[in-house]
Write a protein that holds these residues in place. Structure first.
Motif, PDB file in Angstrom:
ATOM      1  N   THR A   1       0.800  -1.229   0.000  1.00 11.43           N
ATOM      2  CA  THR A   1       0.000   0.000   0.000  1.00 11.43           C
ATOM      3  C   THR A   1       0.831   1.276   0.000  1.00 11.43           C
ATOM      4  O   THR A   1       0.339   2.337  -0.387  1.00 11.43           O
ATOM      5  N   GLN A   2       2.095   1.170   0.434  1.00 13.22           N
ATOM      6  CA  GLN A   2       2.924   2.376   0.541  1.00 13.22           C
ATOM      7  C   GLN A   2       4.346   2.082   0.080  1.00 13.22           C
ATOM      8  O   GLN A   2       4.800   0.945   0.141  1.00 13.22           O
ATOM      9  N   ASN A   3       5.036   3.100  -0.336  1.00 17.23           N
ATOM     10  CA  ASN A   3       6.424   2.923  -0.759  1.00 17.23           C
ATOM     11  C   ASN A   3       7.277   4.140  -0.387  1.00 17.23           C
ATOM     12  O   ASN A   3       8.229   4.498  -1.077  1.00 17.23           O
ATOM     13  N   GLU A   4       6.881   4.784   0.725  1.00 23.05           N
ATOM     14  CA  GLU A   4       7.608   5.942   1.242  1.00 23.05           C
ATOM     15  C   GLU A   4       7.844   5.741   2.736  1.00 23.05           C
ATOM     16  O   GLU A   4       7.016   5.145   3.433  1.00 23.05           O
ATOM     17  N   PRO A   5       8.969   6.229   3.269  1.00 14.84           N
ATOM     18  CA  PRO A   5       9.263   6.036   4.708  1.00 14.84           C
ATOM     19  C   PRO A   5       8.277   6.801   5.589  1.00 14.84           C
ATOM     20  O   PRO A   5       7.859   7.904   5.269  1.00 14.84           O
TER      21      PRO A   5
END
Length: 439
Positions: free
Chosen positions: A135-139
Protein backbone atom coordinates in the motif's frame (compact mmCIF):
# COMPACT_ATOMS: atom_id res chain seq x y z
CA UNK A 1 29.38 -54.41 46.22
CA UNK A 2 30.90 -51.56 44.11
CA UNK A 3 29.99 -53.49 40.96
CA UNK A 4 26.40 -53.90 42.14
CA UNK A 5 26.12 -50.21 43.04
CA UNK A 6 27.52 -49.16 39.65
CA UNK A 7 25.12 -51.49 37.89
CA UNK A 8 22.23 -50.14 39.95
CA UNK A 9 23.14 -46.54 39.11
CA UNK A 10 23.47 -47.37 35.41
CA UNK A 11 20.14 -49.19 35.41
CA UNK A 12 18.52 -46.23 37.18
CA UNK A 13 19.88 -43.79 34.59
CA UNK A 14 18.61 -45.94 31.74
CA UNK A 15 15.22 -46.24 33.39
CA UNK A 16 15.01 -42.48 33.80
CA UNK A 17 15.96 -41.93 30.15
CA UNK A 18 13.28 -44.35 29.01
CA UNK A 19 10.54 -42.46 30.84
CA UNK A 20 10.33 -39.62 28.30
CA UNK A 21 7.03 -39.51 26.49
CA UNK A 22 4.94 -37.72 23.92
CA UNK A 23 1.22 -37.69 24.67
CA UNK A 24 -1.87 -35.87 23.62
CA UNK A 25 -5.53 -35.68 22.72
CA UNK A 26 -7.06 -35.74 19.25
CA UNK A 27 -10.42 -34.36 18.19
CA UNK A 28 -12.75 -35.61 16.91
CA UNK A 29 -11.73 -38.89 18.60
CA UNK A 30 -13.36 -41.18 16.03
CA UNK A 31 -11.00 -39.94 13.28
CA UNK A 32 -7.81 -41.12 15.01
CA UNK A 33 -6.86 -44.75 15.55
CA UNK A 34 -3.07 -45.07 15.49
CA UNK A 35 0.07 -42.97 15.77
CA UNK A 36 3.56 -43.64 14.45
CA UNK A 37 6.63 -41.63 15.54
CA UNK A 38 9.61 -41.04 13.26
CA UNK A 39 12.80 -39.15 13.98
CA UNK A 40 13.56 -36.73 11.16
CA UNK A 41 17.13 -37.19 9.94
CA UNK A 42 19.09 -35.75 6.98
CA UNK A 43 18.64 -39.07 5.15
CA UNK A 44 14.92 -39.45 5.82
CA UNK A 45 12.55 -40.64 8.51
CA UNK A 46 13.68 -43.21 11.10
CA UNK A 47 10.98 -45.27 12.80
CA UNK A 48 10.98 -44.89 16.58
CA UNK A 49 7.71 -46.17 18.04
CA UNK A 50 3.96 -46.45 17.54
CA UNK A 51 0.87 -46.66 19.69
CA UNK A 52 -2.90 -46.92 19.49
CA UNK A 53 -5.07 -43.84 19.94
CA UNK A 54 -7.93 -44.73 22.31
CA UNK A 55 -10.92 -42.42 22.62
CA UNK A 56 -8.81 -39.66 21.13
CA UNK A 57 -5.92 -40.00 23.62
CA UNK A 58 -2.47 -41.54 23.36
CA UNK A 59 0.83 -41.82 25.22
CA UNK A 60 3.94 -42.70 23.28
CA UNK A 61 6.76 -43.91 25.50
CA UNK A 62 10.03 -42.85 23.90
CA UNK A 63 12.86 -45.41 24.04
CA UNK A 64 16.11 -44.54 25.80
CA UNK A 65 17.89 -44.68 22.42
CA UNK A 66 15.74 -41.87 21.00
CA UNK A 67 17.91 -38.85 20.29
CA UNK A 68 17.02 -35.22 20.91
CA UNK A 69 15.65 -33.62 17.77
CA UNK A 70 12.58 -33.12 15.62
CA UNK A 71 10.00 -35.92 15.46
CA UNK A 72 7.15 -36.55 13.06
CA UNK A 73 3.93 -38.05 14.43
CA UNK A 74 1.94 -39.62 11.60
CA UNK A 75 -1.76 -40.14 12.26
CA UNK A 76 -3.18 -41.06 8.82
CA UNK A 77 -2.24 -41.80 5.22
CA UNK A 78 -0.75 -40.53 3.04
CA UNK A 79 1.97 -40.04 5.63
CA UNK A 80 3.45 -36.97 3.95
CA UNK A 81 0.17 -35.09 4.44
CA UNK A 82 -1.20 -36.14 7.84
CA UNK A 83 1.42 -35.51 10.50
CA UNK A 84 2.49 -33.29 13.38
CA UNK A 85 6.12 -32.26 13.94
CA UNK A 86 7.32 -31.71 17.52
CA UNK A 87 10.65 -31.14 19.24
CA UNK A 88 11.66 -33.85 21.69
CA UNK A 89 14.70 -32.76 23.73
CA UNK A 90 14.80 -35.71 26.21
CA UNK A 91 14.50 -33.19 29.06
CA UNK A 92 10.75 -32.68 29.18
CA UNK A 93 7.68 -34.64 28.17
CA UNK A 94 5.67 -33.29 25.25
CA UNK A 95 1.91 -32.96 25.54
CA UNK A 96 -0.51 -31.38 23.08
CA UNK A 97 -4.07 -31.17 21.86
CA UNK A 98 -4.79 -31.48 18.16
CA UNK A 99 -8.09 -30.59 16.54
CA UNK A 100 -8.75 -31.07 12.83
CA UNK A 101 -10.42 -27.66 12.70
CA UNK A 102 -8.31 -25.58 15.09
CA UNK A 103 -4.92 -27.25 14.72
CA UNK A 104 -2.19 -27.82 17.31
CA UNK A 105 -1.99 -26.51 20.89
CA UNK A 106 1.04 -27.39 23.02
CA UNK A 107 0.02 -27.97 26.64
CA UNK A 108 3.37 -29.15 28.05
CA UNK A 109 6.89 -28.50 26.70
CA UNK A 110 8.34 -25.04 27.00
CA UNK A 111 10.58 -25.63 24.02
CA UNK A 112 7.69 -26.41 21.69
CA UNK A 113 5.75 -23.45 23.06
CA UNK A 114 8.68 -21.10 22.36
CA UNK A 115 9.08 -22.57 18.89
CA UNK A 116 5.44 -21.96 17.95
CA UNK A 117 5.27 -18.60 19.71
CA UNK A 118 8.31 -17.34 17.82
CA UNK A 119 7.06 -18.36 14.38
CA UNK A 120 3.60 -16.97 15.14
CA UNK A 121 4.95 -13.58 16.20
CA UNK A 122 7.66 -13.21 13.54
CA UNK A 123 5.29 -14.26 10.75
CA UNK A 124 2.68 -11.73 11.88
CA UNK A 125 5.29 -8.96 12.00
CA UNK A 126 6.70 -9.87 8.57
CA UNK A 127 3.18 -9.89 7.17
CA UNK A 128 2.82 -6.29 8.36
CA UNK A 129 5.90 -5.37 6.33
CA UNK A 130 4.47 -7.05 3.23
CA UNK A 131 1.16 -5.22 3.75
CA UNK A 132 3.05 -1.92 4.09
CA UNK A 133 4.82 -2.41 0.76
CA UNK A 134 1.53 -3.37 -0.90
CA UNK A 135 0.00 0.00 0.00
CA UNK A 136 2.92 2.38 0.54
CA UNK A 137 6.42 2.92 -0.76
CA UNK A 138 7.61 5.94 1.24
CA UNK A 139 9.26 6.04 4.71
CA UNK A 140 7.05 6.86 7.69
CA UNK A 141 6.52 6.02 11.37
CA UNK A 142 4.58 2.87 10.55
CA UNK A 143 7.52 1.49 8.55
CA UNK A 144 9.96 2.31 11.36
CA UNK A 145 7.70 0.62 13.89
CA UNK A 146 7.39 -2.56 11.82
CA UNK A 147 11.15 -2.83 11.36
CA UNK A 148 11.67 -2.31 15.09
CA UNK A 149 9.07 -4.97 15.93
CA UNK A 150 10.69 -7.58 13.67
CA UNK A 151 14.15 -6.78 15.02
CA UNK A 152 13.00 -6.94 18.64
CA UNK A 153 11.18 -10.26 18.25
CA UNK A 154 14.17 -11.86 16.54
CA UNK A 155 16.72 -10.60 19.05
CA UNK A 156 14.57 -11.45 22.06
CA UNK A 157 13.94 -15.08 21.08
CA UNK A 158 17.54 -15.65 20.01
CA UNK A 159 18.80 -14.33 23.37
CA UNK A 160 16.29 -16.06 25.66
CA UNK A 161 16.35 -19.52 24.13
CA UNK A 162 19.99 -19.96 23.13
CA UNK A 163 20.38 -23.38 24.78
CA UNK A 164 17.43 -25.04 23.05
CA UNK A 165 16.84 -27.03 19.89
CA UNK A 166 14.26 -24.39 18.98
CA UNK A 167 17.08 -21.83 18.90
CA UNK A 168 18.56 -23.54 15.82
CA UNK A 169 15.35 -22.80 13.91
CA UNK A 170 14.95 -19.32 15.37
CA UNK A 171 18.47 -18.26 14.44
CA UNK A 172 18.30 -19.84 10.99
CA UNK A 173 15.02 -18.04 10.33
CA UNK A 174 16.55 -14.59 10.76
CA UNK A 175 15.76 -12.77 7.51
CA UNK A 176 17.15 -9.63 5.92
CA UNK A 177 15.90 -6.43 7.57
CA UNK A 178 17.02 -3.04 6.21
CA UNK A 179 18.74 -0.66 8.59
CA UNK A 180 16.97 2.27 6.92
CA UNK A 181 14.05 2.65 4.55
CA UNK A 182 14.31 0.90 1.20
CA UNK A 183 11.75 0.97 -1.58
CA UNK A 184 10.17 -2.34 -2.52
CA UNK A 185 12.46 -3.06 -5.46
CA UNK A 186 15.61 -2.48 -3.40
CA UNK A 187 14.24 -4.43 -0.44
CA UNK A 188 13.42 -7.48 -2.57
CA UNK A 189 16.83 -7.33 -4.23
CA UNK A 190 18.65 -7.30 -0.88
CA UNK A 191 16.31 -9.91 0.61
CA UNK A 192 17.22 -12.29 -2.20
CA UNK A 193 20.93 -11.55 -1.86
CA UNK A 194 20.87 -12.37 1.86
CA UNK A 195 18.40 -15.27 1.78
CA UNK A 196 21.01 -17.90 2.68
CA UNK A 197 22.99 -15.82 5.21
CA UNK A 198 21.66 -17.53 8.34
CA UNK A 199 20.58 -20.91 6.96
CA UNK A 200 22.88 -23.45 8.59
CA UNK A 201 22.69 -26.17 5.95
CA UNK A 202 25.09 -28.41 7.92
CA UNK A 203 22.83 -28.71 10.98
CA UNK A 204 21.45 -32.29 10.98
CA UNK A 205 18.30 -31.33 12.90
CA UNK A 206 17.48 -28.59 10.41
CA UNK A 207 18.26 -30.99 7.57
CA UNK A 208 15.86 -33.58 8.96
CA UNK A 209 12.93 -31.18 9.32
CA UNK A 210 11.07 -29.40 6.52
CA UNK A 211 12.56 -26.07 7.58
CA UNK A 212 15.45 -25.86 5.12
CA UNK A 213 13.59 -27.38 2.18
CA UNK A 214 10.73 -24.92 2.74
CA UNK A 215 13.26 -22.07 2.78
CA UNK A 216 14.77 -23.31 -0.45
CA UNK A 217 11.35 -23.56 -2.06
CA UNK A 218 10.49 -20.01 -0.99
CA UNK A 219 13.69 -18.77 -2.61
CA UNK A 220 13.40 -20.78 -5.82
CA UNK A 221 9.77 -19.96 -6.59
CA UNK A 222 9.35 -16.52 -4.97
CA UNK A 223 12.66 -14.65 -5.28
CA UNK A 224 11.93 -13.63 -8.86
CA UNK A 225 12.02 -10.42 -10.92
CA UNK A 226 8.79 -8.43 -10.85
CA UNK A 227 8.71 -7.83 -14.61
CA UNK A 228 8.44 -11.46 -15.80
CA UNK A 229 6.20 -11.45 -18.88
CA UNK A 230 6.19 -15.02 -20.21
CA UNK A 231 6.21 -18.55 -18.86
CA UNK A 232 9.53 -19.27 -20.58
CA UNK A 233 11.18 -16.35 -18.78
CA UNK A 234 9.60 -17.44 -15.49
CA UNK A 235 10.93 -20.99 -15.79
CA UNK A 236 14.36 -19.70 -16.79
CA UNK A 237 14.54 -17.52 -13.66
CA UNK A 238 13.33 -20.37 -11.46
CA UNK A 239 16.02 -22.65 -12.92
CA UNK A 240 18.68 -20.05 -12.02
CA UNK A 241 17.42 -20.11 -8.43
CA UNK A 242 17.55 -23.92 -8.44
CA UNK A 243 21.20 -23.74 -9.47
CA UNK A 244 22.01 -21.29 -6.66
CA UNK A 245 20.28 -23.57 -4.13
CA UNK A 246 22.10 -26.67 -5.41
CA UNK A 247 25.44 -24.90 -5.03
CA UNK A 248 24.53 -23.85 -1.47
CA UNK A 249 23.91 -27.45 -0.33
CA UNK A 250 26.64 -29.17 -2.32
CA UNK A 251 28.56 -30.24 0.82
CA UNK A 252 25.56 -31.62 2.70
CA UNK A 253 24.69 -35.36 2.87
CA UNK A 254 23.51 -36.90 -0.40
CA UNK A 255 20.22 -37.94 1.19
CA UNK A 256 19.47 -34.36 2.18
CA UNK A 257 20.39 -33.02 -1.25
CA UNK A 258 18.09 -35.59 -2.83
CA UNK A 259 15.25 -34.60 -0.50
CA UNK A 260 15.73 -30.90 -1.25
CA UNK A 261 15.84 -31.34 -5.02
CA UNK A 262 12.89 -33.73 -4.99
CA UNK A 263 10.85 -31.18 -3.05
CA UNK A 264 11.62 -28.53 -5.68
CA UNK A 265 10.78 -31.00 -8.45
CA UNK A 266 7.39 -31.75 -6.89
CA UNK A 267 6.56 -28.04 -6.55
CA UNK A 268 7.52 -27.49 -10.19
CA UNK A 269 5.25 -30.40 -11.14
CA UNK A 270 2.34 -28.95 -9.15
CA UNK A 271 2.80 -25.62 -10.93
CA UNK A 272 3.04 -27.11 -14.43
CA UNK A 273 6.68 -26.09 -14.89
CA UNK A 274 7.84 -28.95 -17.10
CA UNK A 275 11.07 -27.24 -18.14
CA UNK A 276 12.02 -26.73 -14.49
CA UNK A 277 11.17 -30.35 -13.67
CA UNK A 278 13.45 -31.58 -16.45
CA UNK A 279 16.23 -29.17 -15.43
CA UNK A 280 16.16 -30.35 -11.80
CA UNK A 281 16.04 -34.02 -12.73
CA UNK A 282 18.69 -34.01 -15.46
CA UNK A 283 21.17 -31.75 -13.68
CA UNK A 284 20.80 -32.81 -10.05
CA UNK A 285 18.09 -35.18 -8.87
CA UNK A 286 18.80 -38.20 -11.10
CA UNK A 287 22.48 -38.33 -10.16
CA UNK A 288 21.73 -37.75 -6.47
CA UNK A 289 19.11 -40.51 -6.38
CA UNK A 290 21.38 -42.98 -8.16
CA UNK A 291 24.25 -42.16 -5.80
CA UNK A 292 21.84 -42.70 -2.91
CA UNK A 293 20.80 -46.09 -4.37
CA UNK A 294 17.28 -44.82 -4.95
CA UNK A 295 16.54 -46.17 -8.41
CA UNK A 296 12.86 -46.32 -7.49
CA UNK A 297 12.71 -42.51 -7.39
CA UNK A 298 14.47 -42.28 -10.76
CA UNK A 299 11.97 -44.68 -12.29
CA UNK A 300 9.00 -42.81 -10.80
CA UNK A 301 10.19 -39.46 -12.13
CA UNK A 302 11.00 -40.83 -15.56
CA UNK A 303 7.49 -42.31 -15.69
CA UNK A 304 5.91 -39.02 -14.58
CA UNK A 305 7.93 -37.16 -17.22
CA UNK A 306 6.82 -39.56 -19.97
CA UNK A 307 3.15 -39.14 -19.03
CA UNK A 308 3.22 -35.43 -18.23
CA UNK A 309 0.45 -33.34 -19.74
CA UNK A 310 1.95 -31.83 -22.89
CA UNK A 311 4.48 -34.62 -23.45
CA UNK A 312 4.28 -36.66 -26.66
CA UNK A 313 2.98 -40.15 -25.97
CA UNK A 314 5.32 -43.14 -26.29
CA UNK A 315 4.57 -45.12 -29.43
CA UNK A 316 2.17 -48.06 -29.63
CA UNK A 317 2.16 -50.56 -32.48
CA UNK A 318 -0.34 -53.18 -33.61
CA UNK A 319 -1.10 -55.42 -36.56
CA UNK A 320 -4.39 -55.29 -38.47
CA UNK A 321 -5.15 -57.20 -41.69
CA UNK A 322 -1.53 -58.27 -41.91
CA UNK A 323 -0.20 -54.70 -41.78
CA UNK A 324 1.75 -53.06 -38.96
CA UNK A 325 0.36 -49.78 -37.60
CA UNK A 326 1.78 -47.19 -35.22
CA UNK A 327 0.32 -44.45 -33.05
CA UNK A 328 3.01 -41.93 -33.96
CA UNK A 329 2.58 -42.47 -37.72
CA UNK A 330 -1.20 -42.74 -37.55
CA UNK A 331 -3.30 -40.50 -39.77
CA UNK A 332 -4.17 -37.05 -38.47
CA UNK A 333 -7.07 -36.62 -36.07
CA UNK A 334 -8.28 -33.95 -33.67
CA UNK A 335 -7.88 -36.33 -30.72
CA UNK A 336 -6.62 -39.79 -29.90
CA UNK A 337 -7.86 -42.02 -27.10
CA UNK A 338 -5.69 -44.72 -25.53
CA UNK A 339 -7.56 -47.37 -23.54
CA UNK A 340 -5.63 -49.91 -21.47
CA UNK A 341 -7.93 -52.81 -20.63
CA UNK A 342 -8.11 -56.57 -20.18
CA UNK A 343 -10.57 -59.11 -21.54
CA UNK A 344 -10.75 -60.65 -18.04
CA UNK A 345 -11.48 -57.33 -16.28
CA UNK A 346 -15.15 -57.02 -15.23
CA UNK A 347 -15.02 -53.19 -15.18
CA UNK A 348 -13.55 -53.20 -18.68
CA UNK A 349 -16.26 -55.51 -20.00
CA UNK A 350 -18.82 -53.06 -18.67
CA UNK A 351 -17.19 -49.75 -19.65
CA UNK A 352 -15.70 -50.52 -23.07
CA UNK A 353 -18.92 -51.56 -24.85
CA UNK A 354 -20.64 -48.45 -23.43
CA UNK A 355 -17.71 -46.28 -24.56
CA UNK A 356 -17.71 -47.91 -27.98
CA UNK A 357 -21.37 -46.98 -28.40
CA UNK A 358 -20.95 -43.40 -27.09
CA UNK A 359 -17.99 -42.63 -29.36
CA UNK A 360 -19.27 -44.11 -32.61
CA UNK A 361 -20.23 -40.66 -33.98
CA UNK A 362 -16.95 -38.92 -33.04
CA UNK A 363 -15.54 -38.68 -36.57
CA UNK A 364 -12.31 -36.85 -35.69
CA UNK A 365 -11.22 -39.28 -32.98
CA UNK A 366 -8.90 -42.30 -33.27
CA UNK A 367 -9.09 -44.95 -30.55
CA UNK A 368 -6.43 -47.51 -29.66
CA UNK A 369 -7.36 -50.21 -27.17
CA UNK A 370 -4.39 -52.02 -25.65
CA UNK A 371 -5.26 -55.35 -24.08
CA UNK A 372 -3.09 -56.39 -21.15
CA UNK A 373 -3.36 -60.16 -21.47
CA UNK A 374 -1.86 -63.48 -20.44
CA UNK A 375 -2.78 -64.89 -23.87
CA UNK A 376 -4.78 -63.82 -26.92
CA UNK A 377 -7.64 -66.33 -26.83
CA UNK A 378 -10.24 -64.37 -24.85
CA UNK A 379 -8.86 -61.06 -26.12
CA UNK A 380 -9.58 -61.98 -29.76
CA UNK A 381 -13.17 -62.84 -28.95
CA UNK A 382 -13.91 -59.70 -26.92
CA UNK A 383 -11.98 -57.25 -29.12
CA UNK A 384 -13.92 -58.44 -32.18
CA UNK A 385 -17.07 -57.01 -30.57
CA UNK A 386 -15.47 -53.53 -30.58
CA UNK A 387 -14.79 -52.99 -34.32
CA UNK A 388 -14.44 -49.20 -34.15
CA UNK A 389 -11.34 -49.50 -31.93
CA UNK A 390 -7.82 -50.19 -33.15
CA UNK A 391 -6.64 -53.18 -31.10
CA UNK A 392 -3.15 -53.78 -29.76
CA UNK A 393 -2.17 -56.53 -27.33
CA UNK A 394 0.42 -56.54 -24.54
CA UNK A 395 1.24 -60.09 -23.50
CA UNK A 396 2.65 -60.35 -20.02
CA UNK A 397 -0.13 -58.20 -18.64
CA UNK A 398 1.18 -56.09 -15.72
CA UNK A 399 4.78 -56.99 -16.56
CA UNK A 400 4.43 -56.09 -20.23
CA UNK A 401 6.45 -53.28 -21.79
CA UNK A 402 3.35 -51.14 -22.36
CA UNK A 403 2.18 -51.56 -18.76
CA UNK A 404 5.59 -50.39 -17.54
CA UNK A 405 5.96 -47.60 -20.10
CA UNK A 406 2.55 -46.12 -19.32
CA UNK A 407 2.60 -46.93 -15.59
CA UNK A 408 -0.64 -48.91 -15.71
CA UNK A 409 -1.83 -49.77 -12.19
CA UNK A 410 -5.41 -50.78 -12.97
CA UNK A 411 -7.76 -51.38 -15.87
CA UNK A 412 -9.36 -49.68 -17.59
CA UNK A 413 -6.97 -46.70 -17.78
CA UNK A 414 -7.59 -43.86 -20.23
CA UNK A 415 -5.38 -41.23 -21.87
CA UNK A 416 -6.64 -38.54 -24.24
CA UNK A 417 -4.12 -37.06 -26.68
CA UNK A 418 -4.31 -33.89 -28.77
CA UNK A 419 -3.78 -33.67 -32.52
CA UNK A 420 0.00 -33.77 -32.03
CA UNK A 421 -0.32 -36.92 -29.88
CA UNK A 422 0.55 -35.03 -26.72
CA UNK A 423 -1.07 -36.00 -23.42
CA UNK A 424 -4.12 -33.83 -22.89
CA UNK A 425 -6.12 -35.54 -20.12
CA UNK A 426 -6.27 -38.68 -17.98
CA UNK A 427 -9.98 -39.38 -17.35
CA UNK A 428 -10.95 -41.77 -14.56
CA UNK A 429 -13.90 -43.45 -16.30
CA UNK A 430 -15.67 -43.92 -19.61
CA UNK A 431 -18.16 -41.20 -18.62
CA UNK A 432 -15.31 -38.73 -17.99
CA UNK A 433 -13.84 -39.61 -21.38
CA UNK A 434 -17.10 -38.75 -23.15
CA UNK A 435 -17.61 -35.61 -21.06
CA UNK A 436 -14.11 -34.33 -21.84
CA UNK A 437 -14.43 -34.97 -25.58
CA UNK A 438 -17.85 -33.35 -25.75
CA UNK A 439 -16.65 -30.22 -24.00
Amino acid sequence: MKVLISFFLLFTCLSIQAQGSISGNFSPPKDFKWLIAYQLTPNGERYIADTAVKDGSFTLEMPATAQAGMYRLVYAVPQDEFYIDVIYDKKEDVKFNFDLENGLTITNSDENKWYHEYFSKITAAQDKLIEFYETQNEPNKAYTGIIKEITTIQASFEEKHAATIAHRFIKANRSYIPEKFENLETFLKHKKQHHFDNLNSTDPILQGSNFLTDKFAAYVFSALPADISTKDILESEVAKNVKTTAEFITKTPIGFQEKAMHQLWKIAEANDMGTVQDYIFKNYLKKLAQTNNNQKLVDEIELASRLRIGAISPDITWVAKGKKHSLLTMEKAENYLLVFWSSTCSHCLKELPALHKELKDFDNLKIIAIGLEDDDVNWKEVSSTLPNFNHAIALGRWESDYANTFGIQSTPTYFILDSEKRFLAKPESDKEVVEFLEN
